[in-house]
Every structure is written in C-alpha cells, then in structure tokens.
Motif scaffolding. Sequence first.
Motif, mmCIF file in Angstrom:
data_model
loop_
_atom_site.group_PDB
_atom_site.id
_atom_site.type_symbol
_atom_site.label_atom_id
_atom_site.label_comp_id
_atom_site.label_asym_id
_atom_site.label_seq_id
_atom_site.Cartn_x
_atom_site.Cartn_y
_atom_site.Cartn_z
ATOM 1 N N UNK A 63 -12.660 -63.546 7.550
ATOM 2 C CA UNK A 63 -13.717 -64.184 8.303
ATOM 3 C C UNK A 63 -15.033 -63.520 7.920
ATOM 4 N N UNK A 64 -16.029 -64.327 7.653
ATOM 5 C CA UNK A 64 -17.300 -63.772 7.207
ATOM 6 C C UNK A 64 -18.441 -64.075 8.163
ATOM 7 N N UNK A 65 -18.122 -64.377 9.413
ATOM 8 C CA UNK A 65 -19.196 -64.680 10.343
ATOM 9 C C UNK A 65 -19.994 -63.425 10.659
ATOM 10 N N UNK A 66 -21.242 -63.610 10.945
ATOM 11 C CA UNK A 66 -22.112 -62.506 11.313
ATOM 12 C C UNK A 66 -22.471 -62.655 12.771
ATOM 13 N N UNK A 67 -22.973 -61.574 13.334
ATOM 14 C CA UNK A 67 -23.284 -61.598 14.754
ATOM 15 C C UNK A 67 -24.539 -62.408 15.030
ATOM 16 N N UNK A 68 -24.584 -62.929 16.233
ATOM 17 C CA UNK A 68 -25.799 -63.599 16.691
ATOM 18 C C UNK A 68 -26.796 -62.520 17.091
ATOM 19 N N UNK A 69 -28.043 -62.870 17.251
ATOM 20 C CA UNK A 69 -29.083 -61.895 17.544
ATOM 21 C C UNK A 69 -28.932 -61.184 18.863
ATOM 22 N N UNK B 181 -18.359 -53.645 8.786
ATOM 23 C CA UNK B 181 -19.097 -53.400 10.025
ATOM 24 C C UNK B 181 -20.594 -53.644 9.857
ATOM 25 N N UNK B 182 -21.177 -53.172 8.767
ATOM 26 C CA UNK B 182 -22.613 -53.382 8.574
ATOM 27 C C UNK B 182 -22.929 -54.855 8.330
ATOM 28 N N UNK B 183 -22.041 -55.574 7.647
ATOM 29 C CA UNK B 183 -22.252 -57.015 7.458
ATOM 30 C C UNK B 183 -22.145 -57.753 8.788
ATOM 31 N N UNK B 184 -21.142 -57.424 9.572
ATOM 32 C CA UNK B 184 -20.958 -58.089 10.864
ATOM 33 C C UNK B 184 -22.111 -57.777 11.816
ATOM 34 N N UNK B 185 -22.697 -56.592 11.694
ATOM 35 C CA UNK B 185 -23.788 -56.190 12.588
ATOM 36 C C UNK B 185 -25.144 -56.713 12.136
ATOM 37 N N UNK B 186 -25.210 -57.301 10.978
ATOM 38 C CA UNK B 186 -26.481 -57.820 10.482
ATOM 39 C C UNK B 186 -27.051 -58.821 11.486
ATOM 40 N N UNK B 187 -28.223 -58.526 12.014
ATOM 41 C CA UNK B 187 -28.863 -59.402 12.977
ATOM 42 C C UNK B 187 -28.489 -59.131 14.422
ATOM 43 N N UNK B 188 -27.589 -58.197 14.677
ATOM 44 C CA UNK B 188 -27.181 -57.859 16.045
ATOM 45 C C UNK B 188 -28.212 -56.942 16.696
ATOM 46 N N UNK B 189 -28.043 -56.718 17.986
ATOM 47 C CA UNK B 189 -28.895 -55.756 18.682
ATOM 48 C C UNK B 189 -28.603 -54.347 18.191
#
Length: 170
Positions: A1-7, A103-111
Amino acid sequence: MTEHSAGNSIVVGIDGSEASRAALRWATRQAHALHADVIAVHAWEPAGNGFAPYAPASVRPSVPEQRARAARLLASTVREVSGPRIDDAVRVVVVEGAPARVLTQQASGALLLALGRTAHAEHGLPAMGAVGRACLRQATVPVVTVPATGRPAPAARAAETAPRATRGTP
C-alpha cells in the motif's frame, strides 16, 4: 500500500514492542486533542535472508505468510492499546519495505511522526535505534519519540498548539 497520510493525521510506527505501544497511546491522545486521525504503520521486509541457504523451502515462510503475520502483529498491537473497541480515527497500514523509508513516506504531509523508544539502561538517556535515527534524518515532518515507560506522557503541550494545527477554523 502506498497511501500517504492526510494533512491532519499523526503517523505512528508500530513494531509490536512496548515502545511502539507507548507511541500509539501517546499519538491517540494527541490526535484527540488536535482533532486528528492516527495512522498506525507497520513496515516489514521479507525474511528470506534470515535463513541458511541450505534450509528447506518448507521452513521458509512465504511472502503472503509474512504479510499476514505483519498484519496480525499490527492488528493485535492496535487492539491491545485501544481495547475491544478501536477508535474510528485510527487507521492501520501494512507496507512491505524498509521501515525508515516506509515511515517517512507515510508521514509525508502529516502533522507529525511518532516513534517509540526505550530508555538507555546505563545512564537513563533515550536510546534510539537505527530506524528512529534514519527517520529523524529523513522525515519532512516533526518526529516525536515517546519513551516506553509506564507513565503516560503529558498531553498539555500538544493541546496548546491545537489552534495552529487547525488552520482556517475559529
């Protein structure tokens, strides 16, 4: 899964350890204070290299078996922290890949990205493993390290920053 986090989310690295459970507890409290979601992420890598080349194929777990084991570890960790009723604001994501990169890819754009850490036994100083150090170097969002202690971390500071995190609302 390659989804990223929402803002408006907090990404938490989960490896099944007490430190990652502490990070998930902390992130859940912060997410409630910030009206954010929690994305619990478990990254796994195929374990084929951990076996001797002459080991029979029947003892080597297949990739689907390893993926299922990773999903069970993540689900059981979230269930253990959340109790019988898992919060709707908690999403789980299992991704094959190097943990720091995932982890860094998934956190891209997160708080922020929350990681657990253990206390250094000799001096009481925080101990950060290789994945944590790599996340600190590579992350494009703030990284919080949560100690694996029995004491809950205070939530007051994050609650004070909530107005900044919810831009555009009164």
